[in-house]
Design an enzyme around this catalytic site. Structure first.
Site, mmCIF file in Angstrom:
data_model
loop_
_atom_site.group_PDB
_atom_site.id
_atom_site.type_symbol
_atom_site.label_atom_id
_atom_site.label_comp_id
_atom_site.label_asym_id
_atom_site.label_seq_id
_atom_site.Cartn_x
_atom_site.Cartn_y
_atom_site.Cartn_z
ATOM 1 N N LYS A 23 0.867 -1.186 0.000
ATOM 2 C CA LYS A 23 0.000 0.000 0.000
ATOM 3 C C LYS A 23 0.895 1.225 0.000
ATOM 4 O O LYS A 23 2.024 1.184 0.509
ATOM 5 C CB LYS A 23 -0.880 -0.002 1.261
ATOM 6 C CG LYS A 23 -2.120 0.845 1.133
ATOM 7 C CD LYS A 23 -3.255 0.120 0.422
ATOM 8 C CE LYS A 23 -4.419 1.040 0.161
ATOM 9 N NZ LYS A 23 -5.583 0.324 -0.390
ATOM 10 N N ASP A 37 -7.032 4.291 -4.627
ATOM 11 C CA ASP A 37 -7.690 4.148 -3.322
ATOM 12 C C ASP A 37 -8.323 5.519 -3.057
ATOM 13 O O ASP A 37 -8.559 6.283 -4.013
ATOM 14 C CB ASP A 37 -6.679 3.748 -2.236
ATOM 15 C CG ASP A 37 -7.356 3.339 -0.924
ATOM 16 O OD1 ASP A 37 -7.935 2.245 -0.870
ATOM 17 O OD2 ASP A 37 -7.329 4.127 0.047
HETATM 18 P P1 NDP Z 1 -12.978 7.751 -2.785
HETATM 19 O O1 NDP Z 1 -11.900 8.732 -2.584
HETATM 20 O O2 NDP Z 1 -13.546 7.566 -4.146
HETATM 21 O O3 NDP Z 1 -14.201 8.081 -1.791
HETATM 22 C C1 NDP Z 1 -14.016 8.097 -0.412
HETATM 23 C C2 NDP Z 1 -15.305 8.551 0.231
HETATM 24 O O4 NDP Z 1 -15.204 8.366 1.632
HETATM 25 C C3 NDP Z 1 -15.629 10.010 0.012
HETATM 26 O O5 NDP Z 1 -17.010 10.201 0.009
HETATM 27 C C4 NDP Z 1 -14.991 10.664 1.236
HETATM 28 O O6 NDP Z 1 -15.524 11.915 1.602
HETATM 29 C C5 NDP Z 1 -15.304 9.645 2.301
HETATM 30 N N1 NDP Z 1 -14.294 9.756 3.361
HETATM 31 C C6 NDP Z 1 -12.952 9.598 3.260
HETATM 32 N N2 NDP Z 1 -12.353 9.828 4.432
HETATM 33 C C7 NDP Z 1 -13.349 10.130 5.298
HETATM 34 C C8 NDP Z 1 -13.376 10.463 6.657
HETATM 35 N N3 NDP Z 1 -12.255 10.506 7.386
HETATM 36 N N4 NDP Z 1 -14.598 10.702 7.219
HETATM 37 C C9 NDP Z 1 -15.743 10.636 6.493
HETATM 38 N N5 NDP Z 1 -15.768 10.332 5.183
HETATM 39 C C10 NDP Z 1 -14.595 10.094 4.603
HETATM 40 O O7 NDP Z 1 -12.418 6.356 -2.198
HETATM 41 P P2 NDP Z 1 -12.924 4.894 -2.485
HETATM 42 O O8 NDP Z 1 -14.392 4.878 -2.666
HETATM 43 O O9 NDP Z 1 -12.056 4.322 -3.528
HETATM 44 O O10 NDP Z 1 -12.529 4.167 -1.121
HETATM 45 C C11 NDP Z 1 -13.434 4.073 -0.013
HETATM 46 C C12 NDP Z 1 -12.968 2.969 0.922
HETATM 47 O O11 NDP Z 1 -12.928 1.728 0.198
HETATM 48 C C13 NDP Z 1 -11.569 3.136 1.512
HETATM 49 O O12 NDP Z 1 -11.532 2.552 2.794
HETATM 50 C C14 NDP Z 1 -10.702 2.292 0.570
HETATM 51 O O13 NDP Z 1 -9.494 1.878 1.180
HETATM 52 C C15 NDP Z 1 -11.641 1.135 0.327
HETATM 53 N N6 NDP Z 1 -11.346 0.354 -0.862
HETATM 54 C C16 NDP Z 1 -11.332 0.930 -2.100
HETATM 55 C C17 NDP Z 1 -11.075 0.163 -3.216
HETATM 56 C C18 NDP Z 1 -11.174 0.712 -4.597
HETATM 57 O O14 NDP Z 1 -11.127 -0.083 -5.539
HETATM 58 N N7 NDP Z 1 -11.337 2.008 -4.783
HETATM 59 C C19 NDP Z 1 -10.712 -1.259 -3.089
HETATM 60 C C20 NDP Z 1 -10.846 -1.791 -1.746
HETATM 61 C C21 NDP Z 1 -11.115 -0.993 -0.684
HETATM 62 P P3 NDP Z 1 -14.628 13.252 1.450
HETATM 63 O O15 NDP Z 1 -14.689 13.559 -0.013
HETATM 64 O O16 NDP Z 1 -15.294 14.264 2.311
HETATM 65 O O17 NDP Z 1 -13.240 12.912 1.942
#
Ligand code: NDP
Length: 451
Positions: free
Chosen positions: A125, A165
């Protein structure tokens, strides 16, 4: 907890402190006790002691020029955790909360998740404390190029294959790929999540969300239930949340919430996916913008929920899909969900539930829990499929990749379910996924000697 496991956790605490890596290691190591008791070779070969230390950790400075003409400096990281099963594989996260502890937790989880997919991928990562929010396209591009200037020295198609991510989507992967190509003079499969027109895989953008719903579908089916007609709460509004909602709708469920770090939206009529995609993927807006445009939906700011509760989980639902970030669903939240009728959780984000919340769910006889490392493995599995297509210089159809993804998620479900049963923890998919993921990696480490 055995004194052996406790000793390893204490050594992590001493070297790494009391953070999320320790939390993730505690969850995994505790649930390995049944296999450690049954098979002495793992302790004899000190597999756990080796597994909790990354093979290599890189920390570097990333400097780019902001639109104001000034130099901006950030940390860059890559944690190459374990390569027993293949090249390191795992996403890059750009978010102000990124530090070494967070990336160690994510890299550690990735080892077992990648093992569960059945594909030949090690775990890693990386990322930066750079915050893409509010930056211009040109700033994002310059940052990605500066980041790749260092990262390119340690990655490669057969060495380490990063992906996206939080904060890293198709745009960022494009800029980083362009820089990688320029620096190395190579056009290959070193990054996944590429645009479909130049080496990406169909279904990769949808894969984590779709995969999580496929896993929930199989889990409910096994319990003689179905997603059809279910009301679901989803957190986040990024890549994982959007495609979780899309697949839920396709399978006849109704997703009624979205959130971001500023607040959450309750849309009792069901999320309007087209509007959500327009706001998030085209305009790069906030969930508050959605509520302004969608009649009947209600936006609540996050600061209204300051007493250890995340507002999105106050909405009554049959099932919850935490899809934002780590530790976003705590004991208060799960009690609220349960009292409001929620009977299953499928984790799209990495480690979204705290240990206390997980124990609450596992203790309830009438509750189904799909842990992240199994339920959200669809993203990395499809990255593995992208690597296969790149290596063969071919491209499969959407239907072909989607079918493979569903098959992989079904296999992961049954592998974790059967493993839990074998060790007399029927229904406990935390134990099932940790043991099944661990066994393959640990056996490979033993085969490959002390290195
Ligand atoms: P994105 O950046 O596309 O979206 C993340 C979302 O989560 C946004 O809405 C963001 O809001 C919110 N978020 C992030 N940090 C916080 C926080 N501290 N408190 C509240 N909301 C928060 O990321 P992904 O959708 O790709 O990833 C989401 C999760 O899924 C993560 O845990 C990631 O590790 C996991 N994941 C993703 C994969 C992928 O293929 N993309 C694969 C496997 C796991 P804001 O814009 O306000 O920050």
């Amino acid at each position: 907890m055995s004194t052996y496991i406790n000793g390893i956790l204490q050594s992590i605490k001493q070297s790494n402190g009391d953070g999320v890596f320790l939390q993730a290691a505690t969850e995994v190591l505790q649930s390995l006790e049944p296999i450690l008791k049954a098979e002495k070779k793992y302790q004899n070969h000190n597999v756990l002691e080796r597994l909790v230390i990354p093979e290599k950790t890189s920390i570097f400075r990333v400097v780019y020029t902001g639109d104001d003409g000034k130099a901006k400096a950030h940390f860059g990281y890559r944690v190459q955790f374990n390569s027993a099963l293949g090249p390191y594989k795992g996403g890059l996260r750009f978010h102000p909360s990124v530090n070494l502890d967070v990336l160690k937790f994510l890299g550690f989880e990735q080892i077992f998740k990648n093992s569960l997919t059945g594909l030949m991928m090690g775990g890693g990562k990386g990322g930066s404390n750079f915050d893409p929010k509010g930056k211009s396209d040109a700033e994002i591009m310059r940052f990605c190029q500066a980041f790749m200037l260092e990262l390119s020295k340690i990655i490669g198609a057969n060495t380490d294959v990063p992906a996206g991510d939080i904060g890293v989507g198709g745009r960022e992967i494009g800029y980083m790929f362009g820089a990688y190509k320029k620096i190395t003079n190579l056009f290959n499969g070193t990054l996944t999540g590429k645009n479909i027109s130049w080496g990406g895989s169909l279904v990769r953008p949808e894969a984590t969300g779709y995969g999580c719903v496929y896993f929930a579908y199989e889990m409910l089916k096994k319990a003689k239930q179905s997603l059809e007609g279910k009301t679901c709460a989803v957190s986040g509004s990024g890549n994982v949340a959007i495609y979780t909602i899309e697949k839920l709708q396709e399978l006849g469920a109704k997703a009624v919430t979205i959130s971001d770090s500023s607040g959450f939206v309750y849309d009792k009529n069901g999320i309007d996916l087209e509007l959500l995609k327009e706001i998030k993927e085209v305009k790069r807006g906030r969930v508050s913008d959605y509520a302004k445009l969608r009649k009947g939906s209600v936006y609540t700011e996050v600061k209204k929920y300051t007493k250890g509760t995340n507002g999105v989980w106050s909405i009554p639902c049959d099932g919850a899909f935490p899809s934002a970030t780590q530790n976003e669903l705590n004991l208060n939240d799960i009690k609220t969900l349960y009292n409001n009728g929620c009977r299953f959780v499928a984790e799209g984000a990495n480690m979204p539930s705290t240990l206390e919340a997980i124990n609450f769910m596992l203790d309830k006889k009438d509750f189904l829990f799909a842990p992240a490392k199994a339920a959200n493995a669809g993203g990395v599995a499809t990255s593995g499929l992208e690597m296969q297509q790149n290596a063969a210089m071919t491209q499969w159809s959407f239907k072909e990749v989607d079918e493979k993804l569903h098959r992989i998620m079904k296999d992961i479900f049954y592998n974790t379910y059967e493993t839990a049963k074998e060790f007399k923890y029927t229904g406990n998919l935390v134990v099932g996924s940790n043991i099944a993921g661990f066994k393959k990696v640990a056996d490979a480490m033993i085969d490959q000697g002390y290195i």
